[in-house]
Design an enzyme around this catalytic site. Structure first.
Site, short mmCIF file in Angstrom:
data_model
loop_
_atom_site.label_atom_id
_atom_site.label_comp_id
_atom_site.label_asym_id
_atom_site.label_seq_id
_atom_site.Cartn_x
_atom_site.Cartn_y
_atom_site.Cartn_z
N LYS A 44 0.86 -1.18 0.00
CA LYS A 44 0.00 0.00 0.00
C LYS A 44 0.90 1.23 0.00
O LYS A 44 1.96 1.23 0.63
CB LYS A 44 -0.89 -0.01 1.26
CG LYS A 44 -1.65 1.29 1.52
CD LYS A 44 -2.69 1.59 0.47
CE LYS A 44 -3.41 2.93 0.71
NZ LYS A 44 -4.25 3.33 -0.46
N MET A 70 -10.32 5.84 -0.25
CA MET A 70 -9.77 5.27 0.98
C MET A 70 -9.11 6.36 1.83
O MET A 70 -9.18 6.32 3.07
CB MET A 70 -8.73 4.19 0.66
CG MET A 70 -9.23 3.08 -0.28
SD MET A 70 -10.65 2.19 0.36
CE MET A 70 -9.86 1.22 1.62
N LEU A 72 -5.79 7.02 1.78
CA LEU A 72 -4.42 6.63 2.12
C LEU A 72 -4.26 6.00 3.51
O LEU A 72 -3.31 6.33 4.24
CB LEU A 72 -3.51 7.87 1.97
CG LEU A 72 -2.04 7.78 1.60
CD1 LEU A 72 -1.79 6.73 0.51
CD2 LEU A 72 -1.56 9.14 1.14
N ASN A 123 4.19 7.05 -5.95
CA ASN A 123 2.81 7.30 -6.39
C ASN A 123 2.62 8.80 -6.61
O ASN A 123 2.58 9.58 -5.66
CB ASN A 123 1.85 6.77 -5.33
CG ASN A 123 0.39 6.95 -5.70
OD1 ASN A 123 0.07 7.53 -6.73
ND2 ASN A 123 -0.51 6.46 -4.86
N CYS A 126 -0.52 12.21 -5.82
CA CYS A 126 -0.65 12.85 -4.52
C CYS A 126 -0.99 14.32 -4.66
O CYS A 126 -0.57 14.98 -5.61
CB CYS A 126 0.65 12.67 -3.72
SG CYS A 126 2.13 13.05 -4.65
N ASN A 128 -0.77 18.31 -3.63
CA ASN A 128 0.37 19.12 -3.22
C ASN A 128 -0.17 20.36 -2.52
O ASN A 128 -0.21 20.43 -1.31
CB ASN A 128 1.22 19.47 -4.44
CG ASN A 128 2.39 20.35 -4.10
OD1 ASN A 128 2.97 20.23 -3.04
ND2 ASN A 128 2.73 21.26 -4.98
N GLY A 267 -5.92 -5.23 -9.41
CA GLY A 267 -6.51 -4.45 -8.33
C GLY A 267 -7.91 -4.92 -7.97
O GLY A 267 -8.08 -5.77 -7.10
O1 YRO Z 1 -7.65 6.61 -1.53
C1 YRO Z 1 -6.55 6.06 -1.65
O2 YRO Z 1 -5.87 5.66 -0.66
C2 YRO Z 1 -6.06 5.87 -3.02
N1 YRO Z 1 -6.92 5.27 -3.90
C3 YRO Z 1 -6.60 5.07 -5.22
O3 YRO Z 1 -7.41 4.55 -6.01
N2 YRO Z 1 -5.37 5.48 -5.66
C4 YRO Z 1 -4.46 6.07 -4.83
O4 YRO Z 1 -3.37 6.41 -5.30
C5 YRO Z 1 -4.80 6.28 -3.44
C6 YRO Z 1 -3.81 6.91 -2.52
C7 YRO Z 1 -3.41 8.33 -2.84
C8 YRO Z 1 -4.42 9.44 -2.64
C9 YRO Z 1 -5.35 9.45 -3.83
C10 YRO Z 1 -5.24 9.31 -1.36
C11 YRO Z 1 -3.68 10.74 -2.60
#
Ligand code: YRO
Length: 313
Positions: A44, A70, A72, A123, A126, A128, A267
């Site tokens: 993750k 989600m 993160l 990734n 993100c 900024n 995924g």
């Molecule tokens: O919500 C997430 O943790 C998430 N979900 C995704 O489909 N792609 C991602 O890259 C992420 C994590 C990064 C972010 C969108 C929360 C900044």
């Protein structure tokens, strides 16, 4: 017959592994991935400090795919780098990100001397600065982030990219990425951002955060993923392409590889079907290869036929 492949200098015995975010947040999940048929695993996306993420419901699946916001949730960079150090049985990629430039520099610094971390996936989806697009859609910032990564990290690495939809954007992104020799692979694609799935019976959104908006995955995104893989395969001749998006069958994997993918990540299908999907998908791909007379994925990687003249890479 074999499904073996290579990502830069790393050998995989199977070209399939999980997409970052799916089945790779908790120790139990990582342990199961390690013992599965997957050829590698990726964590993750992690941050300097652990995060709980957004309130539930934050993930939803319908017949065509998934939506998630989600936020993160993760156990911190220390948790994942410690786990990797203790579990070196198959290639393991660390996915990292942060929510601002300062912390992004810190987390890059944090992993920079770790010999057990190979080809980390940064990734770039993100945020900024509030009011600006994510890094993947802000090409000036993308340059700044890549410059910092090469300055601080100074070892081979990869990036996870959001989907692009315009030929000019593919060209602009590639012109940036081609300036970075230490960038050895790209993973295309992250979820298609800020979609909305509506429950018409309840007249509500299917997830709660962000007014129901979230990243779309699954069957909805296969054509977009294939286009991103193939566009970048043509435009990034010295980098490996990792395909991610919409894979549910051996045929879907075959299409990604034909478009130029060296390996593929699973995924939504992994989230819904569980770890046994690696068995089923490997068998389906091998069966398809057998029927077509292929012994190795290198025999058809990037060999997509078009009516326009072939561009050699
Ligand atoms: O919500 C997430 O943790 C998430 N979900 C995704 O489909 N792609 C991602 O890259 C992420 C994590 C990064 C972010 C969108 C929360 C900044």
């Amino acid at each position: 017959m074999s499904l073996k492949t290579k990502i830069y200098d790393i050998q995989l015995t199977n070209c399939l592994y999980n997409a970052s975010g799916v089945y790779c947040r908790e120790k139990e999940e990582l342990d199961k991935l390690l013992n599965s048929k997957s050829g590698a695993l990726i964590t993750k996306s992690c941050t300097l400090n652990s995060r709980k993420g957004n309130p539930e419901p934050r993930y939803y699946c319908d017949n065509f795919g998934t939506i998630n916001s989600m936020g993160l949730p993760n156990n911190s960079v220390k948790f994942y780098t410690d786990w990797i150090k203790e579990n070196m049985l198959k290639p393991t990629f660390l996915s990292i990100t942060e929510l601002n430039f300062e912390n992004f520099c810190k987390i890059t610094q944090y992993i920079s001397d770790m010999e057990h971390i190979k080809l980390p996936e940064f990734n770039l989806s993100c945020p900024n600065i509030i009011g600006k697009p994510q890094i993947g859609y802000d090409f000036e910032k993308m340059e700044e982030y890549l410059r910092k990564i090469t300055e601080i990290y100074n070892k081979p690495f990869g990036v996870k990219l959001p989907p692009y939809f315009d030929p000019v954007h593919f060209q602009q992104v590639s012109d940036i990425l081609n300036n970075y020799n230490k960038l050895k692979y790209i993973t295309a694609i992250n979820s298609i951002g800020n979609g909305l799935i509506i429950d018409i019976e309840k007249e509500t959104t299917c997830i709660h955060p962000k007014n129901g908006m979230g990243g779309i995955g699954g069957k909805y995104i296969l054509p977009t993923a294939l286009s991103n893989v193939n566009n970048f395969y043509r435009l990034l001749p010295n980098k490996d392409i990792i395909g991610c998006g919409g894979i549910y069958t051996g045929g879907d994997i075959f299409a990604h590889i034909l478009a130029g993918a060296s390996a593929v990540q699973i995924g939504s299908c992994l989230y819904e079907e569980g770890i046994d999907c690696f068995n089923r998908l490997s068998n389906e791909l091998l069966e398809l290869m057998k029927n077509k007379g292929y012994n190795n994925i290198s025999e058809f990687k990037g060999q997509l036929k078009t009516s326009s003249p072939t561009i050699n890479r």
